[in-house]
Design a protein around this motif. Structure first.
Motif, PDB file in Angstrom:
ATOM      1  N   LEU A 266       0.865  -1.228  -0.007  1.00  0.00           N
ATOM      2  CA  LEU A 266      -0.019  -0.077  -0.021  1.00  0.00           C
ATOM      3  C   LEU A 266       0.959   1.117  -0.205  1.00  0.00           C
TER       4      LEU A 266
ATOM      5  N   ARG B 195      -3.172   3.546  -1.160  1.00  0.00           N
ATOM      6  CA  ARG B 195      -3.791   2.858  -2.259  1.00  0.00           C
ATOM      7  C   ARG B 195      -3.109   1.306  -2.451  1.00  0.00           C
ATOM      8  N   GLY B 196      -3.633   0.515  -2.945  1.00  0.00           N
ATOM      9  CA  GLY B 196      -3.157  -0.645  -3.356  1.00  0.00           C
ATOM     10  C   GLY B 196      -1.942  -0.401  -4.368  1.00  0.00           C
ATOM     11  N   THR B 197      -0.575  -1.059  -4.375  1.00  0.00           N
ATOM     12  CA  THR B 197       0.250  -0.846  -5.453  1.00  0.00           C
ATOM     13  C   THR B 197      -0.134  -1.094  -6.900  1.00  0.00           C
ATOM     14  N   PHE B 198      -0.930  -2.254  -6.799  1.00  0.00           N
ATOM     15  CA  PHE B 198      -1.345  -2.634  -8.296  1.00  0.00           C
ATOM     16  C   PHE B 198      -2.497  -1.787  -8.795  1.00  0.00           C
ATOM     17  N   SER B 199      -3.047  -0.858  -8.012  1.00  0.00           N
ATOM     18  CA  SER B 199      -3.971   0.182  -8.610  1.00  0.00           C
ATOM     19  C   SER B 199      -3.479   1.276  -9.036  1.00  0.00           C
TER      20      SER B 199
ATOM     21  N   ALA C 213      -2.363  -5.570  -2.076  1.00  0.00           N
ATOM     22  CA  ALA C 213      -1.750  -4.741  -3.236  1.00  0.00           C
ATOM     23  C   ALA C 213      -2.793  -4.200  -4.308  1.00  0.00           C
TER      24      ALA C 213
ATOM     25  N   ALA D 274      -6.018  -3.546  -3.782  1.00  0.00           N
ATOM     26  CA  ALA D 274      -6.815  -2.572  -3.256  1.00  0.00           C
ATOM     27  C   ALA D 274      -7.244  -1.210  -4.159  1.00  0.00           C
TER      28      ALA D 274
END
Lengths: 164, 164
Positions: free
Chosen positions: A87, A97-101, B62, B64
């Motif tokens: 995050l 925020r989530g890293t993958f977002s 991640a 999220a």
């Protein structure tokens, strides 16, 4: 402000696996006007400064034919980024925020991808617009942009499959 | 016909460097309907079969916020591809092309990139359309597609620079 190495309030770290699952070879180096992470664009723009990608002599023969494409996809290794945040707070406002977002450079495998305008190729140097990375960033791959490329290999069964 | 491991007439091989320059960690596994390289699509299609991406529990937090995006970019490791061809003949017609002028899975760093339709996320499983890879392909990264993403971090000098 870009992070250097600090962890901000609200961010969540993890312990990455200790062994690698696969290895990369750097195939060249990217030259841009930006020498500090405080200056790089958040996203590249196709009318941005002209950048030069120098491909290593070993791999230069693999450039043959690339000059036919006006749009190329460039992959590069964001060598200064930390990799252990799940995050993160891009605006440093305590809102994680989530890293993958995100398209933040901070991610488990810090690979940047850009769609670039190909201007010209001189020997093993490729001149493009649309990059967003630091001067000296290692190059991982370059290929025709997916929107511009028509496969040369004959079609296969999967090409015709659609969702039920 | 997809290559298995053969080198075709007209192709040019090289000796890759013996040491890696960087290491990847696999963050999950991709499940698709395709179990043979003779079946995979040459390019994914956004109305193609629904595929499931399973993210490892370590990295699940991640995800999220990813659910807010309809288009995601997926990076994966083409684990069955050879990496040592500089020139290759996709149509097996003796007509060689530079590896970087192709989107072939055979390349020094065999990383596939696809732009996918994000259907839904259930726990650590992401359902998408638009992939082209084998069942069991290792996942390297997932992020909002560049066309859909607006940076959250404040702008920097580079965002406003254009070519002279």
């Amino acid at each position: 402000m870009v992070r250097e190495n600090e962890i901000r309030v609200g961010e969540k770290q993890c312990a990455l696996p200790e062994t690698d699952d696969a290895g990369l070879v750097f195939i060249g180096t990217i030259h841009t006007p930006w020498t500090s992470r405080m200056e790089t664009p958040r996203q590249g723009r196709q009318d941005g400064p002209v950048c030069r990608i120098d491909v290593l002599p070993l791999f230069a023969p693999a450039l043959a034919g690339l000059e036919h494409y006006a749009e190329v996809e460039v992959l590069y290794w964001l060598h200064q980024s930390r990799r252990d945040l799940l995050l993160q707070c891009p605006a440093n406002d305590g809102n994680p925020r989530g890293t993958f977002s995100l398209r933040s450079p901070v991610r488990p495998n810090p690979i940047g991808t850009s769609r670039c305008r190909l201007l010209r190729i001189e020997g093993a140097s490729i001149f493009v617009q649309g990059l967003d990375c630091l001067d000296g960033t290692p190059l991982i791959d370059i290929k025709p942009d997916r929107c511009a490329f028509t496969p040369i290999a004959p079609p296969q069964k999967g090409d015709f499959e659609v969702a039920e």
